[in-house]
Design a protein around this motif. Sequence first.
Motif, PDB file in Angstrom:
ATOM      1  N   PRO A   1       0.830  -1.216   0.000  1.00 59.70           N
ATOM      2  CA  PRO A   1       0.000   0.000   0.000  1.00 59.70           C
ATOM      3  C   PRO A   1       0.858   1.258   0.000  1.00 59.70           C
ATOM      4  O   PRO A   1       1.976   1.259   0.514  1.00 59.70           O
ATOM      5  N   GLY A   2       0.316   2.318  -0.569  1.00 63.96           N
ATOM      6  CA  GLY A   2       1.052   3.577  -0.599  1.00 63.96           C
ATOM      7  C   GLY A   2       0.175   4.768  -0.326  1.00 63.96           C
ATOM      8  O   GLY A   2       0.601   5.906  -0.457  1.00 63.96           O
ATOM      9  N   GLY A   3      -1.081   4.522   0.033  1.00 69.57           N
ATOM     10  CA  GLY A   3      -2.033   5.626   0.216  1.00 69.57           C
ATOM     11  C   GLY A   3      -1.738   6.472   1.421  1.00 69.57           C
ATOM     12  O   GLY A   3      -1.274   7.612   1.315  1.00 69.57           O
ATOM     13  N   SER A   4      -1.989   5.924   2.626  1.00 71.05           N
ATOM     14  CA  SER A   4      -1.815   6.732   3.839  1.00 71.05           C
ATOM     15  C   SER A   4      -0.355   6.808   4.254  1.00 71.05           C
ATOM     16  O   SER A   4       0.044   7.710   4.983  1.00 71.05           O
ATOM     17  N   ALA A   5       0.471   5.836   3.830  1.00 73.03           N
ATOM     18  CA  ALA A   5       1.891   5.830   4.194  1.00 73.03           C
ATOM     19  C   ALA A   5       2.640   4.883   3.270  1.00 73.03           C
ATOM     20  O   ALA A   5       2.082   3.890   2.821  1.00 73.03           O
ATOM     21  N   PRO A   6       3.918   5.195   2.977  1.00 70.21           N
ATOM     22  CA  PRO A   6       4.720   4.257   2.174  1.00 70.21           C
ATOM     23  C   PRO A   6       5.177   3.095   3.064  1.00 70.21           C
ATOM     24  O   PRO A   6       6.065   3.263   3.892  1.00 70.21           O
ATOM     25  N   LEU A   7       4.583   1.918   2.909  1.00 70.59           N
ATOM     26  CA  LEU A   7       4.840   0.824   3.851  1.00 70.59           C
ATOM     27  C   LEU A   7       6.094   0.029   3.476  1.00 70.59           C
ATOM     28  O   LEU A   7       6.017  -1.123   3.045  1.00 70.59           O
ATOM     29  N   LEU A   8       7.242   0.673   3.662  1.00 69.59           N
ATOM     30  CA  LEU A   8       8.508   0.005   3.378  1.00 69.59           C
ATOM     31  C   LEU A   8       8.695  -1.205   4.286  1.00 69.59           C
ATOM     32  O   LEU A   8       9.348  -2.187   3.921  1.00 69.59           O
ATOM     33  N   SER A   9       8.111  -1.152   5.500  1.00 67.85           N
ATOM     34  CA  SER A   9       8.236  -2.281   6.427  1.00 67.85           C
ATOM     35  C   SER A   9       7.574  -3.533   5.863  1.00 67.85           C
ATOM     36  O   SER A   9       8.043  -4.649   6.094  1.00 67.85           O
ATOM     37  N   THR A  10       6.491  -3.361   5.103  1.00 68.02           N
ATOM     38  CA  THR A  10       5.819  -4.523   4.504  1.00 68.02           C
ATOM     39  C   THR A  10       6.696  -5.156   3.426  1.00 68.02           C
ATOM     40  O   THR A  10       6.641  -6.368   3.209  1.00 68.02           O
ATOM     41  N   VAL A  11       7.513  -4.359   2.764  1.00 67.88           N
ATOM     42  CA  VAL A  11       8.464  -4.910   1.791  1.00 67.88           C
ATOM     43  C   VAL A  11       9.407  -5.886   2.497  1.00 67.88           C
ATOM     44  O   VAL A  11       9.692  -6.983   2.000  1.00 67.88           O
ATOM     45  N   LEU A  12       9.872  -5.501   3.689  1.00 69.14           N
ATOM     46  CA  LEU A  12      10.743  -6.383   4.470  1.00 69.14           C
ATOM     47  C   LEU A  12      10.000  -7.632   4.931  1.00 69.14           C
ATOM     48  O   LEU A  12      10.510  -8.750   4.853  1.00 69.14           O
ATOM     49  N   MET A  13       8.768  -7.419   5.416  1.00 72.93           N
ATOM     50  CA  MET A  13       7.994  -8.528   5.989  1.00 72.93           C
ATOM     51  C   MET A  13       7.626  -9.590   4.948  1.00 72.93           C
ATOM     52  O   MET A  13       7.456 -10.758   5.283  1.00 72.93           O
ATOM     53  N   LEU A  14       7.496  -9.185   3.703  1.00 73.46           N
ATOM     54  CA  LEU A  14       7.196 -10.134   2.627  1.00 73.46           C
ATOM     55  C   LEU A  14       8.471 -10.585   1.915  1.00 73.46           C
ATOM     56  O   LEU A  14       8.637 -11.763   1.601  1.00 73.46           O
ATOM     57  N   GLY A  15       9.354  -9.648   1.674  1.00 74.88           N
ATOM     58  CA  GLY A  15      10.566  -9.938   0.903  1.00 74.88           C
ATOM     59  C   GLY A  15      11.515 -10.890   1.603  1.00 74.88           C
ATOM     60  O   GLY A  15      12.059 -11.803   0.969  1.00 74.88           O
ATOM     61  N   VAL A  16      11.706 -10.713   2.909  1.00 74.18           N
ATOM     62  CA  VAL A  16      12.670 -11.553   3.633  1.00 74.18           C
ATOM     63  C   VAL A  16      12.243 -13.026   3.629  1.00 74.18           C
ATOM     64  O   VAL A  16      13.004 -13.894   3.187  1.00 74.18           O
ATOM     65  N   PRO A  17      11.022 -13.363   4.089  1.00 71.21           N
ATOM     66  CA  PRO A  17      10.646 -14.785   4.045  1.00 71.21           C
ATOM     67  C   PRO A  17      10.514 -15.335   2.627  1.00 71.21           C
ATOM     68  O   PRO A  17      10.807 -16.514   2.373  1.00 71.21           O
ATOM     69  N   GLY A  18      10.086 -14.471   1.678  1.00 71.83           N
ATOM     70  CA  GLY A  18       9.981 -14.908   0.287  1.00 71.83           C
ATOM     71  C   GLY A  18      11.330 -15.308  -0.279  1.00 71.83           C
ATOM     72  O   GLY A  18      11.463 -16.334  -0.963  1.00 71.83           O
ATOM     73  N   LYS A  19      12.337 -14.503   0.007  1.00 74.95           N
ATOM     74  CA  LYS A  19      13.696 -14.807  -0.463  1.00 74.95           C
ATOM     75  C   LYS A  19      14.273 -16.016   0.275  1.00 74.95           C
ATOM     76  O   LYS A  19      14.937 -16.867  -0.330  1.00 74.95           O
ATOM     77  N   LEU A  20      14.035 -16.100   1.587  1.00 74.66           N
ATOM     78  CA  LEU A  20      14.527 -17.252   2.355  1.00 74.66           C
ATOM     79  C   LEU A  20      13.917 -18.558   1.845  1.00 74.66           C
ATOM     80  O   LEU A  20      14.579 -19.590   1.814  1.00 74.66           O
ATOM     81  N   ALA A  21      12.639 -18.489   1.448  1.00 74.76           N
ATOM     82  CA  ALA A  21      11.955 -19.678   0.943  1.00 74.76           C
ATOM     83  C   ALA A  21      12.499 -20.103  -0.421  1.00 74.76           C
ATOM     84  O   ALA A  21      12.394 -21.267  -0.798  1.00 74.76           O
ATOM     85  N   GLY A  22      13.085 -19.147  -1.160  1.00 75.77           N
ATOM     86  CA  GLY A  22      13.677 -19.455  -2.461  1.00 75.77           C
ATOM     87  C   GLY A  22      12.778 -19.172  -3.646  1.00 75.77           C
ATOM     88  O   GLY A  22      12.967 -19.759  -4.721  1.00 75.77           O
ATOM     89  N   CYS A  23      11.794 -18.279  -3.475  1.00 75.59           N
ATOM     90  CA  CYS A  23      10.914 -17.925  -4.603  1.00 75.59           C
ATOM     91  C   CYS A  23      11.733 -17.282  -5.714  1.00 75.59           C
ATOM     92  O   CYS A  23      12.454 -16.305  -5.482  1.00 75.59           O
ATOM     93  N   LYS A  24      11.599 -17.807  -6.939  1.00 77.37           N
ATOM     94  CA  LYS A  24      12.441 -17.331  -8.052  1.00 77.37           C
ATOM     95  C   LYS A  24      11.974 -15.997  -8.607  1.00 77.37           C
ATOM     96  O   LYS A  24      12.773 -15.128  -8.936  1.00 77.37           O
ATOM     97  N   ASN A  25      10.665 -15.838  -8.768  1.00 78.63           N
ATOM     98  CA  ASN A  25      10.132 -14.622  -9.384  1.00 78.63           C
ATOM     99  C   ASN A  25       9.225 -13.888  -8.410  1.00 78.63           C
ATOM    100  O   ASN A  25       8.175 -14.420  -8.019  1.00 78.63           O
ATOM    101  N   ILE A  26       9.642 -12.698  -8.022  1.00 79.84           N
ATOM    102  CA  ILE A  26       8.844 -11.873  -7.112  1.00 79.84           C
ATOM    103  C   ILE A  26       8.460 -10.589  -7.835  1.00 79.84           C
ATOM    104  O   ILE A  26       9.324  -9.857  -8.330  1.00 79.84           O
ATOM    105  N   VAL A  27       7.160 -10.347  -7.914  1.00 70.57           N
ATOM    106  CA  VAL A  27       6.621  -9.147  -8.547  1.00 70.57           C
ATOM    107  C   VAL A  27       6.052  -8.258  -7.447  1.00 70.57           C
ATOM    108  O   VAL A  27       5.341  -8.739  -6.566  1.00 70.57           O
ATOM    109  N   LEU A  28       6.378  -6.971  -7.483  1.00 72.15           N
ATOM    110  CA  LEU A  28       5.883  -6.048  -6.469  1.00 72.15           C
ATOM    111  C   LEU A  28       5.109  -4.918  -7.136  1.00 72.15           C
ATOM    112  O   LEU A  28       5.597  -4.302  -8.096  1.00 72.15           O
ATOM    113  N   CYS A  29       3.895  -4.663  -6.634  1.00 69.86           N
ATOM    114  CA  CYS A  29       3.085  -3.545  -7.120  1.00 69.86           C
ATOM    115  C   CYS A  29       2.817  -2.571  -5.985  1.00 69.86           C
ATOM    116  O   CYS A  29       2.496  -2.978  -4.864  1.00 69.86           O
ATOM    117  N   SER A  30       2.927  -1.284  -6.287  1.00 68.31           N
ATOM    118  CA  SER A  30       2.648  -0.239  -5.301  1.00 68.31           C
ATOM    119  C   SER A  30       2.159   0.998  -6.039  1.00 68.31           C
ATOM    120  O   SER A  30       2.665   1.307  -7.123  1.00 68.31           O
TER     121      SER A  30
END
Length: 435
Positions: free
Chosen positions: A130-159
């Motif tokens: 989300p980017g409406g009320s605030a730029p949620l950079l923390s959510t990038v960490l919360m999704l990106g870290v476990p996603g990368k640890l799990a080994g997901c090859k293709n990660i698409v991000l929309c904001s």
Amino acid sequence: MDNMIQVYIHPTYKTCQSILNRSSEKISHLTDLVLSIINNVKNNGDTAVKTYTRKYDHVDIKHIQVTEEDFQKANMKVSSHLRKSIEIAYKNIECFHKKQIHEESKIEVSTGVFCWRKSVPIEKVGFYIPGGSAPLLSTVLMLGVPGKLAGCKNIVLCSPPNKNGEIHPSVLYTAKYVGINQIYKVGGVQAIAAMAYGTESIPSVYKIFGPGNCYVTIAKQIVSQKGIVSIDMPAGPSEVVIMADDEANPKYVASDLLSQSEHDPESYILLVTINNKSWIEKVKEELKKQFYHLSKKKILLKIFRKSKIVVFSSLEECMNFINQVAPEHLIINCNNVSYWSEKVINAGSVFLGNYSPVSIGDYASGTNHVLPTYGYAKSYSGVSVDSFVKKITFQKISKKGLQNLSECVNVLSSEEGLIAHKKSIDIRLKNEFHE
């Protein structure tokens, strides 16, 4: 702020039920609109995405995908203090989530019958930030870290983009830091539809993650119901429930109520206590004092018209009620906090004692902040490494193992009238073969 928070002392069953209900009345009216946007994006791809970006974000986007130049610009705008904080939060989140990875061993369940499970990363995942009320950079960490640890090859991000057609630099910097490069300037329902069906610019994914407003939540549910993609959970506006006795500091309680209120005008805020009127008045006074030092007064005022203080006669009653609420965030701030923490059955994430505010978990303690809302904590967990993998089972049976289990399977399959199941075993046992 006077008399804004409603106080319910020893509420009736009917009143409790109304407090438990936080489904927005307008949600059912939004489904048709959300569905029309999804179908338009499905049929018209980038053209529809750009039209909705113009309509809802008030900007014309020529190139939907973030370029290397965009990353470089963002990099220059991020301060060293912010970089350092992102690094600390990243390390804590990585530390906590790494411990969730376990390699399972093969199990010989009976002689000659070997079974095991293998964790396989989901190949293509989509993140909604989300980017409406605030730029949620923390959510990038919360999704990106476990996603990368799990080994997901293709990660698409929309904001969603701002009025200059840019994603907030802190979001871009954090995404790059985590290792996400496929980023698109699109928000709202159109982003969910694009990740579900794919467009000329945005690839489709197999699972969509991330919180959002009621439009985004409905969109995620619709595309998952259609069987197009799976989703992490129904994650809507932020929720906090605080359970307090006289151990709780009114200043801290007020600050926690306010901190979760500034997320979204639809946030769900509840204080459940056994305390008397004078303690409640202290909380109200603190709310008033702290409110005037905050910037998002319009959002806060809207929320506090719906927020509630509920008084029960015992902490047992408080906990029973809270388990029915199944809140996204639960703060337990009372005597014998360890005892009461064991009584929690339904909650997304729990914070114990005077020095565990929700904000610490929102950013840097290491636990994940993408959590179920609307009472879905009764059946959903928050995001973890497991959210990004599939568990595939394997079995290898020896001839001896097949012989040992044949009678059992033959009896069970015959009872179900599935004779071909029985024959698939019999044909192997009658036939001489080498393993």
